[in-house]
Design a protein around this motif. Structure first.
Motif, PDB file in Angstrom:
ATOM      1  N   ALA A 150     -98.116   8.279 -99.886  1.00  0.00           N
ATOM      2  CA  ALA A 150     -97.325   7.746 -98.780  1.00  0.00           C
ATOM      3  C   ALA A 150     -97.499   6.247 -98.739  1.00  0.00           C
ATOM      4  O   ALA A 150     -98.500   5.705 -99.217  1.00  0.00           O
ATOM      5  CB  ALA A 150     -97.765   8.373 -97.460  1.00  0.00           C
ATOM      6  N   GLY A 151     -96.511   5.561 -98.157  1.00  0.00           N
ATOM      7  CA  GLY A 151     -96.589   4.115 -98.113  1.00  0.00           C
ATOM      8  C   GLY A 151     -95.714   3.521 -97.032  1.00  0.00           C
ATOM      9  O   GLY A 151     -95.072   4.247 -96.252  1.00  0.00           O
ATOM     10  N   PRO A 152     -95.684   2.190 -96.961  1.00  0.00           N
ATOM     11  CA  PRO A 152     -94.895   1.502 -95.946  1.00  0.00           C
ATOM     12  C   PRO A 152     -93.431   1.919 -95.997  1.00  0.00           C
ATOM     13  O   PRO A 152     -92.914   2.296 -97.032  1.00  0.00           O
ATOM     14  CB  PRO A 152     -95.061   0.021 -96.316  1.00  0.00           C
ATOM     15  CG  PRO A 152     -96.332  -0.036 -97.087  1.00  0.00           C
ATOM     16  CD  PRO A 152     -96.393   1.255 -97.850  1.00  0.00           C
ATOM     17  N   GLY A 153     -92.824   1.856 -94.841  1.00  0.00           N
ATOM     18  CA  GLY A 153     -91.401   2.209 -94.802  1.00  0.00           C
ATOM     19  C   GLY A 153     -90.962   3.021 -93.594  1.00  0.00           C
ATOM     20  O   GLY A 153     -89.935   2.765 -93.042  1.00  0.00           O
ATOM     21  N   MET A 154     -91.658   4.076 -93.127  1.00  0.00           N
ATOM     22  CA  MET A 154     -92.707   4.706 -93.915  1.00  0.00           C
ATOM     23  C   MET A 154     -92.075   5.784 -94.783  1.00  0.00           C
ATOM     24  O   MET A 154     -91.086   6.393 -94.405  1.00  0.00           O
ATOM     25  CB  MET A 154     -93.783   5.291 -93.015  1.00  0.00           C
ATOM     26  CG  MET A 154     -94.550   4.218 -92.246  1.00  0.00           C
ATOM     27  SD  MET A 154     -95.856   4.902 -91.165  1.00  0.00           S
ATOM     28  CE  MET A 154     -96.994   5.621 -92.368  1.00  0.00           C
ATOM     29  N   GLU A 155     -92.680   6.025 -95.918  1.00  0.00           N
ATOM     30  CA  GLU A 155     -92.084   6.930 -96.894  1.00  0.00           C
ATOM     31  C   GLU A 155     -93.178   7.757 -97.556  1.00  0.00           C
ATOM     32  O   GLU A 155     -94.331   7.328 -97.679  1.00  0.00           O
ATOM     33  CB  GLU A 155     -91.304   6.137 -97.945  1.00  0.00           C
ATOM     34  CG  GLU A 155     -90.497   7.005 -98.902  1.00  0.00           C
ATOM     35  CD  GLU A 155     -89.388   6.240 -99.611  1.00  0.00           C
ATOM     36  OE1 GLU A 155     -88.936   6.707-100.657  1.00  0.00           O
ATOM     37  OE2 GLU A 155     -88.978   5.181 -99.089  1.00  0.00           O
ATOM     38  N   VAL A 156     -92.794   8.956 -97.988  1.00  0.00           N
ATOM     39  CA  VAL A 156     -93.690   9.840 -98.710  1.00  0.00           C
ATOM     40  C   VAL A 156     -93.000  10.276 -99.993  1.00  0.00           C
ATOM     41  O   VAL A 156     -91.784  10.451-100.029  1.00  0.00           O
ATOM     42  CB  VAL A 156     -94.080  11.078 -97.855  1.00  0.00           C
ATOM     43  CG1 VAL A 156     -92.861  11.876 -97.424  1.00  0.00           C
ATOM     44  CG2 VAL A 156     -95.051  11.966 -98.605  1.00  0.00           C
ATOM     45  N   ALA A 157     -93.762  10.397-101.067  1.00  0.00           N
ATOM     46  CA  ALA A 157     -93.246  10.851-102.352  1.00  0.00           C
ATOM     47  C   ALA A 157     -94.131  11.963-102.879  1.00  0.00           C
ATOM     48  O   ALA A 157     -95.349  11.961-102.666  1.00  0.00           O
ATOM     49  CB  ALA A 157     -93.183   9.700-103.359  1.00  0.00           C
ATOM     50  N   CYS A 158     -93.502  12.893-103.592  1.00  0.00           N
ATOM     51  CA  CYS A 158     -94.210  14.072-104.059  1.00  0.00           C
ATOM     52  C   CYS A 158     -93.630  14.497-105.401  1.00  0.00           C
ATOM     53  O   CYS A 158     -92.421  14.405-105.625  1.00  0.00           O
ATOM     54  CB  CYS A 158     -94.043  15.189-103.032  1.00  0.00           C
ATOM     55  SG  CYS A 158     -94.697  16.796-103.527  1.00  0.00           S
ATOM     56  N   ALA A 159     -94.487  14.942-106.291  1.00  0.00           N
ATOM     57  CA  ALA A 159     -94.051  15.487-107.582  1.00  0.00           C
ATOM     58  C   ALA A 159     -94.851  16.747-107.865  1.00  0.00           C
ATOM     59  O   ALA A 159     -96.004  16.873-107.441  1.00  0.00           O
ATOM     60  CB  ALA A 159     -94.248  14.470-108.704  1.00  0.00           C
ATOM     61  N   VAL A 160     -94.236  17.676-108.581  1.00  0.00           N
ATOM     62  CA  VAL A 160     -94.914  18.889-109.022  1.00  0.00           C
ATOM     63  C   VAL A 160     -94.905  18.901-110.538  1.00  0.00           C
ATOM     64  O   VAL A 160     -93.846  18.781-111.166  1.00  0.00           O
ATOM     65  CB  VAL A 160     -94.226  20.162-108.494  1.00  0.00           C
ATOM     66  CG1 VAL A 160     -94.972  21.414-108.973  1.00  0.00           C
ATOM     67  CG2 VAL A 160     -94.141  20.144-106.977  1.00  0.00           C
ATOM     68  N   VAL A 161     -96.093  19.021-111.133  1.00  0.00           N
ATOM     69  CA  VAL A 161     -96.203  19.107-112.586  1.00  0.00           C
ATOM     70  C   VAL A 161     -96.932  20.399-112.944  1.00  0.00           C
ATOM     71  O   VAL A 161     -97.757  20.903-112.182  1.00  0.00           O
ATOM     72  CB  VAL A 161     -96.951  17.897-113.196  1.00  0.00           C
ATOM     73  CG1 VAL A 161     -96.228  16.597-112.861  1.00  0.00           C
ATOM     74  CG2 VAL A 161     -98.398  17.849-112.720  1.00  0.00           C
ATOM     75  N   GLU A 162     -96.605  20.910-114.118  1.00  0.00           N
ATOM     76  CA  GLU A 162     -97.306  22.072-114.654  1.00  0.00           C
ATOM     77  C   GLU A 162     -98.078  21.653-115.894  1.00  0.00           C
ATOM     78  O   GLU A 162     -97.498  21.079-116.821  1.00  0.00           O
ATOM     79  CB  GLU A 162     -96.332  23.188-115.024  1.00  0.00           C
ATOM     80  CG  GLU A 162     -97.022  24.427-115.584  1.00  0.00           C
ATOM     81  CD  GLU A 162     -96.065  25.549-115.925  1.00  0.00           C
ATOM     82  OE1 GLU A 162     -96.488  26.497-116.605  1.00  0.00           O
ATOM     83  OE2 GLU A 162     -94.887  25.479-115.507  1.00  0.00           O
ATOM     84  N   ILE A 163     -99.369  21.889-115.890  1.00  0.00           N
ATOM     85  CA  ILE A 163    -100.198  21.534-117.033  1.00  0.00           C
ATOM     86  C   ILE A 163     -99.831  22.447-118.208  1.00  0.00           C
ATOM     87  O   ILE A 163     -99.758  23.675-118.063  1.00  0.00           O
ATOM     88  CB  ILE A 163    -101.695  21.670-116.700  1.00  0.00           C
ATOM     89  CG1 ILE A 163    -102.039  20.856-115.446  1.00  0.00           C
ATOM     90  CG2 ILE A 163    -102.544  21.224-117.890  1.00  0.00           C
ATOM     91  CD1 ILE A 163    -101.785  19.377-115.548  1.00  0.00           C
ATOM     92  N   THR A 164     -99.591  21.844-119.357  1.00  0.00           N
ATOM     93  CA  THR A 164     -99.174  22.605-120.540  1.00  0.00           C
ATOM     94  C   THR A 164    -100.171  22.523-121.683  1.00  0.00           C
ATOM     95  O   THR A 164    -100.044  23.257-122.660  1.00  0.00           O
ATOM     96  CB  THR A 164     -97.803  22.105-121.037  1.00  0.00           C
ATOM     97  OG1 THR A 164     -97.874  20.687-121.276  1.00  0.00           O
ATOM     98  CG2 THR A 164     -96.709  22.384-120.004  1.00  0.00           C
ATOM     99  N   ALA A 165    -101.142  21.636-121.595  1.00  0.00           N
ATOM    100  CA  ALA A 165    -102.143  21.499-122.659  1.00  0.00           C
ATOM    101  C   ALA A 165    -103.447  21.015-122.055  1.00  0.00           C
ATOM    102  O   ALA A 165    -103.455  20.200-121.125  1.00  0.00           O
ATOM    103  CB  ALA A 165    -101.676  20.530-123.734  1.00  0.00           C
ATOM    104  N   GLY A 166    -104.566  21.515-122.577  1.00  0.00           N
ATOM    105  CA  GLY A 166    -105.868  21.081-122.102  1.00  0.00           C
ATOM    106  C   GLY A 166    -106.285  19.760-122.719  1.00  0.00           C
ATOM    107  O   GLY A 166    -105.685  19.274-123.687  1.00  0.00           O
TER     108      GLY A 166
END
Length: 364
Positions: A329-345
């Protein structure tokens, strides 16, 4: 935004300087004992005179090396460099992104600085995903971030009760060719009614830094509280609701839910702010996040979620099939979010991500 094509994190890296403990800060009179106890913070990373763009270069070299190993990427495969920063990077009128470009990829690419504030690296990730989807001529984008809050006009220990300002850098390679994680979805939302929260009591011109004003969020918060006590209506928007709604939407776009998420990599807030801004609105426990790691790091501007992701991945705390939320989250105010799936160790035999590399390691 659901990511329809193949967009991956092919490499990730960070560079963190030595830690200064909050106990030392109390002993030296920099930080109040009560504030230390309330924050739960144990240490903060302090870079001294190492310039922020140099920290981005060091993190970028690690990410590039890993991307070359994982996806066979060479400098000629990159289409852009996006650099996020929350504080001043160097001389006025100079381009920090092009310094990072020169000392990493060293190709005639576009290089741009991205905001806003502490969600800048997630904003850059979204822009990189858009670019890779729209332009098939290049297979990768380098995203970097770094800040150094050791400037004389900044009091890292007392500028905000929400966090302790920390120095460091992070980098990620966004690629179509594969890597260690696949980007499933990404998105953001803002609450413009809260825009004043980060400027209260300060004029827009001349900019505060040009007349020697410090970066002090506590002064601005105090100004707002006085106005509210005098009868000015407080904003009706609750930012925690914006956080929860955004995370729910991005998870739905990824085809998943919070119950299926293995970990959350969040901003390096102090204990109270972490609870009120993230944990309580999402109804999750600190163990799902990265609190036990970030309380020894501090708030490294826009780099926090990626420093946390590298930490979890390199230590084997997340592995193939695990879903991870990146949140800021940051000024603005704004929030950002991403979803990732781990594919390799993580298969490299490297130092712990929080370890400060030697000069030889820095220039590998």
């Amino acid at each position: 935004m659901r990511i329809l094509g193949d967009v991956h994190l092919a490499g990730i890296g960070s560079w963190l300087p030595e830690a200064v403990t909050t106990q030392e800060a109390v002993d030296r009179g920099w930080y109040a004992f009560a504030d230390r106890e309330g924050s739960g913070m144990r240490a903060v990373r302090v870079a001294g005179e190492v310039p922020a763009p140099e920290m981005a270069v060091r993190a970028g070299r690690t990410a590039l090396r890993r991307a070359a190993d994982a996806a066979g990427l060479t400098p000629d495969d990159y289409g852009a460099l996006l650099h996020a920063a929350t504080y001043h990077q160097g001389p006025d009128g100079w381009s920090a992104p092009h310094y990072v470009l020169r000392h990493t990829l060293d190709r005639p690419l576009t290089a741009a600085q991205i905001g806003p504030g502490c969600l800048g690296m997630l904003a850059a990730l979204e822009l990189a995903a858009h670019r890779l989807t729209a332009d098939p001529s290049r297979d990768a984008v380098l995203v970097t971030s770094a800040d150094n809050f050791s400037a004389p006009v900044v009091d890292r220990w007392n500028s905000s009760k929400l966090f302790l300002l920390a120095d460091g850098g992070a980098a990620a390679v966004v690629s179509r060719r594969g890597g260690f994680a696949r980007l499933l979805s990404i998105g953001s939302a803002s609450a413009p009614a809260l825009e004043e929260m980060h400027r209260a009591g300060e004029e827009l011109f001349p900019p505060g830094i040009t007349v020697g004003r410090s970066l002090n969020f506590e002064e601005r918060n105090a100004h707002l509280r006085r106005r509210w006590e005098q009868g000015t209506a407080a904003p009706a928007v609750h930012f925690g609701d914006v956080v929860a709604d955004t995370v729910d939407r991005v998870l739905e776009e990824a085809g998943t839910s919070l119950e299926k998420v293995t970990r959350i990599c969040h901003t390096g807030y102090a204990r109270g702010a972490l609870h009120s801004i993230y944990l309580a609105p999402l109804d999750v426990e600190p163990a799902l996040g990265t609190w036990e790691f970030t309380r020894d790091i501090g708030h490294v501007g826009a780099a926090d979620p990626f420093i946390g992701l590298e930490h979890l991945w390199a230590r084997g705390e997340v592995g193939p099939g695990d879903q991870v939320v990146l949140l800021a989250a940051g000024p603005g105010m704004e929030v950002a979010c991403a979803v990732v799936e781990i594919t390799a160790g993580h298969r490299e035999q490297t130092a712990h991500p929080a370890h400060r590399p030697t000069a030889e390691e820095d220039h590998r």
